[in-house]
Write a protein that holds these residues in place. Structure first.
Motif, PDB file in Angstrom:
ATOM      1  N   GLN A   1       9.982   1.270 -13.953  1.00  0.00           N
ATOM      2  CA  GLN A   1      10.732   0.888 -15.141  1.00  0.00           C
ATOM      3  C   GLN A   1      11.083  -0.588 -15.015  1.00  0.00           C
ATOM      4  O   GLN A   1      11.657  -1.014 -14.014  1.00  0.00           O
ATOM      5  CB  GLN A   1      12.010   1.726 -15.281  1.00  0.00           C
ATOM      6  N   PHE A   2      10.737  -1.345 -16.043  1.00  0.00           N
ATOM      7  CA  PHE A   2      10.867  -2.793 -15.933  1.00  0.00           C
ATOM      8  C   PHE A   2      11.024  -3.371 -17.337  1.00  0.00           C
ATOM      9  O   PHE A   2      10.243  -3.059 -18.247  1.00  0.00           O
ATOM     10  CB  PHE A   2       9.620  -3.372 -15.247  1.00  0.00           C
ATOM     11  N   ASP A   3      12.046  -4.194 -17.541  1.00  0.00           N
ATOM     12  CA  ASP A   3      12.276  -4.836 -18.829  1.00  0.00           C
ATOM     13  C   ASP A   3      12.188  -6.336 -18.611  1.00  0.00           C
ATOM     14  O   ASP A   3      13.081  -6.950 -18.017  1.00  0.00           O
ATOM     15  CB  ASP A   3      13.666  -4.471 -19.372  1.00  0.00           C
ATOM     16  N   PRO A   4      11.102  -7.006 -19.032  1.00  0.00           N
ATOM     17  CA  PRO A   4      10.940  -8.446 -18.774  1.00  0.00           C
ATOM     18  C   PRO A   4      12.014  -9.265 -19.467  1.00  0.00           C
ATOM     19  O   PRO A   4      12.325 -10.368 -19.026  1.00  0.00           O
ATOM     20  CB  PRO A   4       9.543  -8.738 -19.315  1.00  0.00           C
TER      21      PRO A   4
ATOM     22  N   SER B   1       8.164  -6.342  -7.874  1.00  0.00           N
ATOM     23  CA  SER B   1       7.170  -5.364  -7.385  1.00  0.00           C
ATOM     24  C   SER B   1       6.868  -5.511  -5.907  1.00  0.00           C
ATOM     25  O   SER B   1       6.756  -4.529  -5.189  1.00  0.00           O
ATOM     26  CB  SER B   1       5.867  -5.502  -8.196  1.00  0.00           C
ATOM     27  N   THR B   2       6.713  -6.741  -5.440  1.00  0.00           N
ATOM     28  CA  THR B   2       6.226  -6.964  -4.058  1.00  0.00           C
ATOM     29  C   THR B   2       7.332  -7.167  -3.054  1.00  0.00           C
ATOM     30  O   THR B   2       7.111  -7.010  -1.858  1.00  0.00           O
ATOM     31  CB  THR B   2       5.302  -8.182  -4.016  1.00  0.00           C
ATOM     32  N   GLY B   3       8.541  -7.525  -3.521  1.00  0.00           N
ATOM     33  CA  GLY B   3       9.611  -7.801  -2.586  1.00  0.00           C
ATOM     34  C   GLY B   3       9.457  -9.135  -1.878  1.00  0.00           C
ATOM     35  O   GLY B   3      10.204  -9.433  -0.959  1.00  0.00           O
ATOM     36  N   LYS B   4       8.466  -9.944  -2.268  1.00  0.00           N
ATOM     37  CA  LYS B   4       8.246 -11.258  -1.666  1.00  0.00           C
ATOM     38  C   LYS B   4       9.132 -12.284  -2.355  1.00  0.00           C
ATOM     39  O   LYS B   4       9.566 -12.109  -3.492  1.00  0.00           O
ATOM     40  CB  LYS B   4       6.778 -11.685  -1.774  1.00  0.00           C
TER      41      LYS B   4
ATOM     42  N   GLN C   1       0.839  -1.203   0.000  1.00  0.00           N
ATOM     43  CA  GLN C   1       0.000   0.000   0.000  1.00  0.00           C
ATOM     44  C   GLN C   1       0.875   1.255   0.000  1.00  0.00           C
ATOM     45  O   GLN C   1       0.548   2.250  -0.651  1.00  0.00           O
ATOM     46  CB  GLN C   1      -0.911  -0.021   1.224  1.00  0.00           C
ATOM     47  N   GLU C   2       1.984   1.204   0.728  1.00  0.00           N
ATOM     48  CA  GLU C   2       2.883   2.354   0.769  1.00  0.00           C
ATOM     49  C   GLU C   2       3.502   2.618  -0.608  1.00  0.00           C
ATOM     50  O   GLU C   2       3.855   3.755  -0.922  1.00  0.00           O
ATOM     51  CB  GLU C   2       3.981   2.105   1.802  1.00  0.00           C
ATOM     52  N   LYS C   3       3.609   1.574  -1.425  1.00  0.00           N
ATOM     53  CA  LYS C   3       4.232   1.741  -2.731  1.00  0.00           C
ATOM     54  C   LYS C   3       3.226   2.118  -3.803  1.00  0.00           C
ATOM     55  O   LYS C   3       3.492   2.961  -4.673  1.00  0.00           O
ATOM     56  CB  LYS C   3       4.948   0.442  -3.116  1.00  0.00           C
TER      57      LYS C   3
END
Length: 980
Positions: A179-182, A207-210, A133-135
């Motif tokens: 920014q993200f390059d798959p 994205s989630t850090g999980k 939520q903070e992100k």
């Protein structure tokens, strides 16, 4: 030992009959119970093992299904129209399909597609996680989150779209930092390489850090890669559903025995995103149980086996789990037999209870039928056994019309009452710990027992033939004997009634009214009829050696009957009173002696050095005042705090001994007033070297003048050189005082001065101790320095180094829990090393030696055989240099690891040190200054904040100040500035 159980010569027939039936019942009951229990345990063990195998199979199948379902979803999505979409609106048309897939596969945390041109499209369920939520700043009703990357020739556009449950768009945002390059991701590259379903190793999601794994596959048109994410915590949650018993253990491992999940949870990973995480090894998770599986049973797969671990028998199982497109996983599980057999144990207990009830009922019937006729004798026998066990809870009730049995019943009842009364009084006397209360209890109980008018106790002093009246009780009036009551002795007052009775060994004597008033003036006319006579009963109180402790005298009226049996009982009770009196007197004398020794030791420590003064005597005062304030308060954290007499004694002893370790600290360290001081101040040696340099300068210039040099110029040069030497010595002397911070510039100047040399012409190995000679290199003749030789003005020589011996080391895992950093050297007496100390006068080694007194205190107290009620003394005494944030010493304890009494002493120790006026190295602080400094320590979590507030609000600080501080130190303190 007296055996009170009498074996009858003849056994009644009724008992034989009852024994026969009881024996049969016991035999058949035992056999049937054991057989039933054995059969039940076997059946339930097989059932438990089948259940254990079924649970583990379900768990592994569930994990396998999660991976397979994820792979199927990826397979289907790789042929879906979404792989052909080129714009965000086109991709959003497939949103219902993706939502349906995620809803049907709740284990998936996201579905996504990475395109060959760098585009990226991802859908994840939104769960309002705080860190996300903070992100993302999602709306409250968000149910789905779409993350999109669109790449064109000009720029790359990142977009977040939030949808509710009905796929209604709630919010759209395009953050600049997204920014993200798959194509750079591992899952994309592996799918492109293999062209099949691939399963990644665990890594941190972007994205989630999980932490989780990605299952990916190249699309049918080769223009994209489809992927699905699985969180490790999701696998962990699913596995926890199959934990069969409370203490069951399981591990989800890779083929390299790296842990993906366990019954104890998964670790917190901190690696960067898209980087493989360092998975913990099996040894890091439950090494006692799973370590046994690893070491002994790792090759026994897909079968159940039993093994021993942590003093218990366990059922274990290891199963392989095939993973689509990835390395297979292993599921290790173990469950304790005790929990698997819990139903069998419950059934066994129930059967045993039923058997016991049946046996009790059978025994009762058999005995009732067989012993009905002899019930009175059995009852008397039971009563005799109860008396032998000192059980007086029930009265004797044996009804019989036989005269002998009735008389025996009456006699046993009298005996029982007498013994019970005697034991109650003896136990009460033995349990009384207060000496004055003990005297009162002795006289009071004896007066009640004999129905005497009054009683007196005379106690002997150093001379056992001299007695002093100590306690008087007359009727309902009790008085402690006043200090002016004269002593009586066999030699000085032989006519005293009690002395006459003692000399003639009389137990009972009659005295007239005049004798009573003359020898017992404390008996008033209201308490005794002057016209009547009085009988005195005398009981000498002696210890086991026969030494006289005192006299107990009871006053009986003239017409009061002298009951021989009652007096015999009183005589026996007086013997118990003698034992209690002697025990209490010895205990008090030993306690007084111990307290005197403790105070003597504390006084010796204070007297050892003027730097400690009366510290050991004043800290107990402050600590006791604070402890009593904590007992008295009715609010705050210490509202329920209380101390009993034993805890107060432990606190007092701990306070007096809290610095006993200082007895081992050398005086030259405690009293070190300058940096070069050891047993003496070595600044005098340095001064003499400067004097030598000045004399050498004078001689050099005089020789130059005698050789025809310019006298005026040479004398001016000499004056300048002498002034420089004086200035440099003054600087060295200032550094030696340690009164101000020594900056880097000053240390550099000190090093420059040290480079000066002076000429030594004498052997410095002569006249020194063997120990110092051993520290000097080349002290033998072969290695001796040739003379004369030049030496530096200030030096750090090898003989200045004192090696720390093994006995002065502290093992890291010591039994006391000390966590102090031990310097490498015991001492470093180097001149330049000590003069370069930046603050104060103590080097690192000497400061440790000062702090080491806490280690010595704890070790010394730990060796003392404290009684049970004083075993807290080492903990209380050893914690007054600890800090609430764990930065203190010697154990680095935190607040919750210290007892309240130890935290109280920490405050007392600081306050006394700040306000003491008998320290020669400092002035005592004003009261307001001390409180202000302690308030900073409270904010820095060095002292207990709640205790410090109590210290102020209760007025403890002011009570102590009025008694022990000088009037000029006591100023006004604004408590509102410091109270929380």
């Amino acid at each position: 030992m007296l055996n009170l159980k009498v074996t009858p010569k003849n056994t009644p027939f009724q008992l034989y009959l009852s024994y026969f039936f009881v024996g049969l019942i016991l035999f058949f009951g035992t056999i049937s119970t054991l057989y039933f229990q054995s059969s039940t345990e076997r059946l339930l063990l097989n059932e438990a093992r089948d259940n254990f195998e079924r649970i583990n199979a379900n768990a592994t199948n569930h994990i396998n299904d999660i991976y397979k379902n994820a792979a199927n979803s990826v397979e289907l999505l790789s042929e879906q129209r979404l792989v052909h979409a080129t714009t965000l609106p086109e991709r959003l048309n497939s949103l219902p399909y993706l939502v349906t897939a995620l809803r049907s596969q709740t284990s998936l945390s996201a579905l996504y597609i990475g395109y060959e041109n760098g585009d990226f499209f991802l859908l994840r369920p939104w769960h309002n996680e705080a860190q996300l939520q903070e992100k993302f700043y999602a709306p409250k009703t968000s149910a789905w989150l779409v993350q999109s990357i669109e790449v064109n020739a000009e720029h790359e556009t990142g977009t977040y779209l939030f949808f509710d449950q009905n796929l209604k768009l709630l919010k759209k945002q395009s953050p600049s930092d997204y920014q993200f390059d798959p194509r750079q991701r591992t899952w994309y590259q592996h799918a492109k390489t293999s062209h099949l379903i691939t399963s990644s190793s665990p890594y941190v999601f972007f994205s989630t850090g999980k932490v989780g794994v990605s299952i990916s596959k190249e699309s049918g048109n080769k223009d994209a890669v489809v992927g699905a994410d699985l969180r490790l915590e999701t696998l962990q949650t699913n596995l926890l559903q199959y934990k069969g018993t409370p203490d069951s253990r399981f591990l989800l491992l890779t083929t390299r025995q790296e842990v993906l999940g366990s019954s104890k949870g998964i670790p917190n990973f901190k690696q960067a995103s898209d980087e493989p995480v360092a998975l913990p090894k099996l040894a890091d998770f439950d090494g006692m149980v799973m370590g046994t599986l690893r070491d002994q049973y790792a090759d026994r797969k897909n079968s159940i086996f039993s093994f021993q671990a942590v003093n218990d028998t366990w059922e274990g199982m290891i199963k392989d789990i095939a993973i689509p497109g990835g390395e297979p996983l292993q599921f290790w599980a173990a469950a304790p037999h005790a929990e698997l057999l819990a139903p069998a144990i419950a059934i066994r207990n129930q059967s045993l209870l039923i058997s016991v009830l049946i046996l009790i009922l059978s025994l009762a019937c058999a005995y009732w039928l067989s012993l009905k006729a002899s019930r009175p004798l059995v009852q008397l026998n039971d009563e005799a056994l109860r008396i032998a066990r000192f059980d007086f809870s029930q009265p004797i009730s044996a009804n019989s019309r036989i005269t002998e049995i009735a008389e025996l019943t009456s006699s046993m009842q009298t005996m029982k009452v007498t013994i019970e009364h005697f034991l109650e009084l003896s136990q009460a006397l033995a349990q009384e710990m207060n000496f004055e209360k003990l005297l009162h209890r002795i006289v009071s109980d004896m007066c009640k027992l004999t129905q005497a008018h009054g009683g007196m106790i005379y106690l002997s002093g150093n001379d056992e033939n001299e007695f002093k009246l100590t306690h008087v009780q007359w009727g309902t009036v009790t008085n402690e004997a006043s200090g002016d009551v004269p002593h009586m002795s066999m030699q000085n007052d032989p006519q005293h009634p009690l002395m006459q009775m003692l000399a003639q060994q009389l137990e009972l004597a009659k005295f007239t009214q005049e004798q009573v008033q003359h020898y017992f003036p404390f008996v008033s006319s209201q308490q005794h009829d002057p016209a009547s006579t009085m009988h005195l009963v005398l009981f000498p109180l002696k210890n086991k050696k026969g030494e006289m402790l005192g006299l107990l005298s009871l006053a009986l009226g003239e017409k009061q009957a002298f009951n021989t049996e009652l007096m015999a009982f009183a005589r026996a009770l007086s013997a118990s009173a003698s034992i209690a009196l002697n025990t209490q007197r010895l205990a008090d004398e030993q306690k007084i002696l111990m307290n005197a020794i403790i105070e003597l030791l504390a006084g010796a420590i204070d007297a050892k050095s003027p730097y400690t003064g009366g510290h050991c005597q004043r800290v107990p005062v402050i600590t006791t005042l604070l402890a009593e304030a904590a007992c008295a308060t009715t609010k705050g954290a210490y509202a329920n705090f209380s101390l009993d007499d034993d805890e107060r004694e432990a606190l007092r002893i701990a306070c007096w001994l809290h610095d006993c370790g200082k007895i081992t600290t050398p005086e030259f360290v405690i009293d070190k007033a300058t940096k070069l001081e050891s047993l003496y101040d070595r600044i005098h040696e340095v001064r003499m070297r400067f004097e030598v340099l000045k004399r050498d300068a004078e001689l050099t210039h005089l020789k130059a003048i005698m050789q025809g040099g310019d006298a005026e110029k040479l004398l001016q040069d000499l004056a300048n050189q002498v002034n420089t030497l004086d200035e440099e010595f003054a600087f060295v002397a200032m550094c030696n005082e340690g009164g101000e911070f020594l900056s880097t510039e000053k240390i550099e100047r000190l090093n420059q001065i040290a480079k000066r040399t002076w000429l030594r012409t004498m052997d410095d190995n002569l006249g020194i101790s063997h120990e110092e000679k051993a520290r000097k290199p080349g002290s033998d003749k072969a290695g001796a320095t040739s003379l004369p030789t030049l030496e530096s003005l200030l030096t750090d020589k090898p003989e200045h180094i004192h090696i720390r011996a093994a006995r002065d080391q502290i093992a890291p895992e010591n039994k006391w829990g000390f966590k102090m950093k031990v310097p490498e050297l015991l001492y470093n007496r180097g001149e330049l090393y000590n003069l370069s100390v930046s603050r104060g006068t103590l080097s690192e080694e000497e400061r440790y030696k000062i702090n080491e007194h806490m280690i010595q205190t704890i070790m010394m107290l730990d060796k003392l055989p404290f009684p049970r009620h004083l075993r807290q003394v080492p903990e209380i005494a050893g914690g007054h240099h600890e800090k609430m944030d764990g930065t203190g010493y010697p154990k680095q304890l935190k607040r919750d690891e210290m007892s309240p009494l130890a935290r109280m002493m920490a405050i007392a120790d600081v306050f006394e040190a700040l306000t003491a006026v008998d320290r020669p190295y400092k002035k005592g602080k004003l009261l307001s200054e001390a409180i202000k400094i302690m308030s900073f320590m409270k904010k820095d979590l060095h002292i207990d904040a709640e205790l410090f507030d109590l210290f102020l609000s209760s007025g403890v600080y002011l009570n102590y100040a009025r008694q022990y501080m000088r009037p000029e130190q006591i100023d006004d303190v604004d408590l509102s500035l410091y109270l929380s």
